[in-house]
Design a protein around this motif. Structure first.
Motif, PDB file in Angstrom:
ATOM      1  N   ASN A 179     104.678 106.889 -76.579  1.00 43.76           N
ATOM      2  CA  ASN A 179     105.317 105.613 -76.441  1.00 43.76           C
ATOM      3  C   ASN A 179     104.057 104.541 -76.509  1.00 43.76           C
ATOM      4  N   SER A 180     104.190 103.452 -77.437  1.00 43.50           N
ATOM      5  CA  SER A 180     102.964 102.594 -77.461  1.00 43.50           C
ATOM      6  C   SER A 180     102.911 101.776 -76.250  1.00 43.50           C
ATOM      7  N   ARG A 181     103.898 101.584 -75.567  1.00 48.91           N
ATOM      8  CA  ARG A 181     103.770 100.807 -74.081  1.00 48.91           C
ATOM      9  C   ARG A 181     102.847 101.676 -73.150  1.00 48.91           C
ATOM     10  N   ASN A 182     102.800 102.842 -73.214  1.00 52.59           N
ATOM     11  CA  ASN A 182     102.222 103.466 -72.200  1.00 52.59           C
ATOM     12  C   ASN A 182     101.050 104.371 -72.753  1.00 52.59           C
ATOM     13  N   CYS A 183     100.533 104.273 -73.899  1.00 49.99           N
ATOM     14  CA  CYS A 183      99.582 105.165 -74.672  1.00 49.99           C
ATOM     15  C   CYS A 183      98.337 104.853 -74.102  1.00 49.99           C
ATOM     16  N   HIS A 184      97.946 103.540 -73.735  1.00 45.90           N
ATOM     17  CA  HIS A 184      96.868 103.378 -73.370  1.00 45.90           C
ATOM     18  C   HIS A 184      96.652 103.860 -71.823  1.00 45.90           C
ATOM     19  N   GLU A 185      97.667 104.043 -70.972  1.00 50.85           N
ATOM     20  CA  GLU A 185      97.265 104.838 -69.840  1.00 50.85           C
ATOM     21  C   GLU A 185      97.193 106.360 -69.966  1.00 50.85           C
ATOM     22  N   ALA A 186      97.916 106.733 -70.923  1.00 51.25           N
ATOM     23  CA  ALA A 186      97.770 108.383 -71.263  1.00 51.25           C
ATOM     24  C   ALA A 186      96.451 108.480 -71.782  1.00 51.25           C
ATOM     25  N   GLN A 187      95.975 107.617 -72.655  1.00 53.67           N
ATOM     26  CA  GLN A 187      94.566 107.897 -73.172  1.00 53.67           C
ATOM     27  C   GLN A 187      93.347 107.910 -72.166  1.00 53.67           C
ATOM     28  N   ALA A 188      93.794 107.138 -71.078  1.00 56.69           N
ATOM     29  CA  ALA A 188      92.796 107.034 -70.023  1.00 56.69           C
ATOM     30  C   ALA A 188      92.515 108.207 -69.171  1.00 56.69           C
ATOM     31  N   VAL A 189      93.850 108.743 -69.049  1.00 52.46           N
ATOM     32  CA  VAL A 189      93.840 110.232 -68.183  1.00 52.46           C
ATOM     33  C   VAL A 189      93.340 110.990 -69.085  1.00 52.46           C
ATOM     34  N   ILE A 190      93.695 111.200 -70.412  1.00 57.33           N
ATOM     35  CA  ILE A 190      92.888 112.134 -71.372  1.00 57.33           C
ATOM     36  C   ILE A 190      91.497 112.049 -71.169  1.00 57.33           C
ATOM     37  N   GLU A 191      91.140 111.002 -71.229  1.00 64.04           N
ATOM     38  CA  GLU A 191      89.622 110.741 -71.282  1.00 64.04           C
ATOM     39  C   GLU A 191      88.848 111.231 -70.085  1.00 64.04           C
ATOM     40  N   THR A 192      89.727 110.832 -68.827  1.00 63.19           N
ATOM     41  CA  THR A 192      89.076 111.312 -67.650  1.00 63.19           C
ATOM     42  C   THR A 192      89.087 112.749 -67.658  1.00 63.19           C
ATOM     43  N   LEU A 193      90.022 113.624 -68.115  1.00 64.59           N
ATOM     44  CA  LEU A 193      90.162 114.990 -67.927  1.00 64.59           C
ATOM     45  C   LEU A 193      89.220 115.702 -68.813  1.00 64.59           C
TER      46      LEU A 193
END
Length: 131
Positions: free
Chosen positions: A91-105
């Motif tokens: 979802n384009s509204r939530n993708c930035h948060e998802a990417q931030a968590v992926i980056e952290t992992l």
């Protein structure tokens, strides 16, 4: 007839859910994000976990605080967050948060450690088209 017993058990479960929901709301209000993340994950509420992640990112130095909180989660909690963020990422509204968590992992977990996560293969396959 066990109907009455089943109704009482169901009512007790609903009351427990309401109490935990209130506790979660209080934790967010008090900005105790690690406990809020843990509780939302244990309640299996992906949207609430997303809400907590968004709240962390809105803080000053949000990315740093997100890293600190994600790193402190247990392995099973990180696996749950990984499964949640696969959906968020679509979802384009939530993708930035998802990417931030992926980056952290990806920054804080060794590749061998990530390969031990349950569902990592399907998660990566699902993340690739949207990332």
């Amino acid at each position: 007839d066990v109907t009455e017993i089943e109704e009482k058990e169901e009512q007790a479960k609903q009351e427990e859910q309401i109490i935990k929901g209130q506790e979660l709301s209080n934790l967010l209000h008090e900005k105790r994000y690690l406990k809020a993340l843990g509780l939302a994950i244990s309640l299996d509420r992906p949207h609430t976990v997303l809400t907590v992640v968004k709240a962390i990112l809105k803080e000053t130095d949000g990315k740093k605080h997100l890293e600190e909180n994600i790193v402190r989660l247990r392995k099973d909690q990180k696996e749950a967050v990984l499964s949640f963020l696969v959906t968020w990422n679509t979802n384009s509204r939530n993708c930035h948060e998802a990417q931030a968590v992926i980056e952290t992992l990806l920054k804080h977990e060794a590749p061998d450690s990530l390969l031990q996560y349950s569902g990592i293969k399907s998660a990566v396959e699902s993340l690739l088209p949207y990332t």
